[in-house]
Design a protein around this motif. Structure first.
Motif, PDB file in Angstrom:
ATOM      1  N   ASP A 225       0.829  -1.208   0.000  1.00 26.69           N
ATOM      2  CA  ASP A 225       0.000   0.000   0.000  1.00 26.69           C
ATOM      3  C   ASP A 225       0.866   1.262   0.000  1.00 26.69           C
ATOM      4  O   ASP A 225       0.580   2.233  -0.714  1.00 26.69           O
ATOM      5  CB  ASP A 225      -0.937   0.004   1.208  1.00 26.69           C
ATOM      6  N   PHE A 226       1.916   1.275   0.829  1.00 27.39           N
ATOM      7  CA  PHE A 226       2.789   2.449   0.864  1.00 27.39           C
ATOM      8  C   PHE A 226       3.543   2.610  -0.464  1.00 27.39           C
ATOM      9  O   PHE A 226       3.772   3.721  -0.925  1.00 27.39           O
ATOM     10  CB  PHE A 226       3.780   2.346   2.033  1.00 27.39           C
ATOM     11  N   TRP A 227       3.913   1.476  -1.085  1.00 30.94           N
ATOM     12  CA  TRP A 227       4.596   1.541  -2.376  1.00 30.94           C
ATOM     13  C   TRP A 227       3.661   2.093  -3.446  1.00 30.94           C
ATOM     14  O   TRP A 227       4.072   2.906  -4.284  1.00 30.94           O
ATOM     15  CB  TRP A 227       5.089   0.147  -2.760  1.00 30.94           C
ATOM     16  N   LEU A 228       2.398   1.693  -3.402  1.00 32.05           N
ATOM     17  CA  LEU A 228       1.432   2.159  -4.396  1.00 32.05           C
ATOM     18  C   LEU A 228       1.151   3.651  -4.263  1.00 32.05           C
ATOM     19  O   LEU A 228       0.750   4.297  -5.240  1.00 32.05           O
ATOM     20  CB  LEU A 228       0.118   1.373  -4.268  1.00 32.05           C
ATOM     21  N   THR A 229       1.338   4.191  -3.051  1.00 29.44           N
ATOM     22  CA  THR A 229       1.047   5.610  -2.839  1.00 29.44           C
ATOM     23  C   THR A 229       2.318   6.456  -2.819  1.00 29.44           C
ATOM     24  O   THR A 229       2.286   7.603  -2.370  1.00 29.44           O
ATOM     25  CB  THR A 229       0.289   5.806  -1.502  1.00 29.44           C
ATOM     26  N   ARG A 230       3.428   5.894  -3.310  1.00 29.89           N
ATOM     27  CA  ARG A 230       4.686   6.665  -3.302  1.00 29.89           C
ATOM     28  C   ARG A 230       4.585   7.900  -4.195  1.00 29.89           C
ATOM     29  O   ARG A 230       5.260   8.906  -3.966  1.00 29.89           O
ATOM     30  CB  ARG A 230       5.845   5.773  -3.757  1.00 29.89           C
ATOM     31  N   LYS A 231       3.757   7.815  -5.238  1.00 25.68           N
ATOM     32  CA  LYS A 231       3.490   8.975  -6.094  1.00 25.68           C
ATOM     33  C   LYS A 231       2.064   9.441  -5.815  1.00 25.68           C
ATOM     34  O   LYS A 231       1.104   8.787  -6.213  1.00 25.68           O
ATOM     35  CB  LYS A 231       3.646   8.607  -7.573  1.00 25.68           C
ATOM     36  N   PRO A 232       1.912  10.561  -5.088  1.00 31.43           N
ATOM     37  CA  PRO A 232       0.575  11.008  -4.703  1.00 31.43           C
ATOM     38  C   PRO A 232      -0.342  11.202  -5.909  1.00 31.43           C
ATOM     39  O   PRO A 232       0.059  11.770  -6.925  1.00 31.43           O
ATOM     40  CB  PRO A 232       0.843  12.353  -3.999  1.00 31.43           C
TER      41      PRO A 232
END
Length: 325
Positions: free
Chosen positions: A38-45
């Motif tokens: 999840d954090f990897w998927l949101t690395r680009k806001p």
């Protein structure tokens, strides 16, 4: 078949659990892996489109259903029903949490593309807090039946508060005020950064304040949530699993429901009924341990009451026309 979890077994020393150390290790590893993804998927806001949110919501709904099947087959129908009932309770409470998150995101004027990162910080903090409260709850249950009376009282008081409603003033939160005193705060967001260096000094960003506010509300949610699921099962592993599965899909669910949440105007009434029912069940269970003639509410009945209550308040919310101003 493995051992099943049963509330009534809680007083023979520590609460019984279906989980071996290996199952705990695998569960925690999978949980950390999902959070990392999840954090990897949101690395680009970015603002989450509906298609993406629905896809992830479906995934996080299929995950607990599959796990419920495993629990049912490996540890018996009673444990399976306990997990499903606890999951429905926790998911219902998590939807109510989304209302508060929505208020916080609006109060801090969080840019749409940063909302999912704020929610992820909130989920990670909530999981950590739930682990602490679950361990404390297990210790209380091990100490005697009075713990169920305490949990029941907490839930009944919470039900009254939920029914009365009320919103928190963000600026009045002690954590937010303390952060403003300790460090300067920038006037603008700097992506997902919590701090930035301005000249020779390091300053907090508004992102740090909203994350602190979310963590603070997580404490309140944990106080309500953990006793609620202990009203369904005394197995610490199942309590943790229901909390984890309910929280993991919260980020995607927010973007699916953000436009619909305002229409569920009767949800608080339903949650108040559910909390009061489980609180009453816990009080009855305490009374049953003292006076065996007092009836004990079965978990299957709890599941029926919870599902029917949610269905009724959803239907009435959708069918009731908003009041004209």
């Amino acid at each position: 078949m493995g051992e099943t979890s049963n509330v009534g077994n809680a007083f023979e020393g520590a609460p019984m659990s279906i989980a071996s150390p290996m199952l705990w290790a695998v569960t925690v590893a999978v949980l950390l892996g999902l959070l990392a993804v999840d954090f990897w998927l949101t690395r680009k806001p970015h603002d989450v489109p509906m298609r993406e949110a629905v896809g992830w919501s479906a995934f996080y709904l299929a995950l607990p259903m599959g796990f419920a099947g495993y629990v049912w087959l490996a540890h018996g129908g009673e444990a399976g029903v306990e997990f499903l009932t606890g999951y429905v309770v926790e998911k219902s409470l998590s939807v109510d949490n989304l209302f508060v998150f929505m208020l916080l995101l609006g109060a801090f004027a969080v840019p749409a593309q940063l909302a999912q990162r704020v929610l992820l910080y909130g989920i990670a903090g909530a999981l950590a807090l739930r682990a602490v409260f679950i361990a404390a709850g297990a210790a209380l249950i091990s100490s005697g039946s009075w713990a169920f009376l305490l949990f029941g009282a907490i839930l009944i008081v919470t039900a009254v508060k939920v029914l009365r409603g009320g919103e928190s003033d963000v600026e009045s939160m002690r954590t937010v005020r303390l952060l403003r005193r300790v460090m300067p705060v920038t006037s603008q967001y700097h992506g997902a950064k919590l701090t930035v260096r301005a000249g020779t000094k390091r300053s907090l960003t508004p992102m740090a304040l909203v994350v602190a506010a979310v963590f603070l509300t997580d404490v309140v949610f944990a106080v309500d949530s953990v006793p609620a699921v202990y009203g369904v099962t005394s197995d610490p592993y199942l309590v943790f699993a229901t909390n984890a599965f309910a929280l993991l899909g919260l980020r995607a669910l927010y973007f699916v429901l953000r436009n619909a949440l305002g229409k569920l105007r009767h949800l608080n009434h339903g949650l108040a009924v559910i909390l009061a029912f489980i609180g009453g069940k816990l009080v009855l269970h305490w009374a049953h341990t003292v006076w065996p003639q007092v009836p004990d509410v079965p978990t299957s009945l709890s599941l029926i009451v919870i599902v029917v209550t949610l269905a009724v308040v959803t239907a009435t919310s959708l069918l009731t026309k908003p009041a004209r101003v």
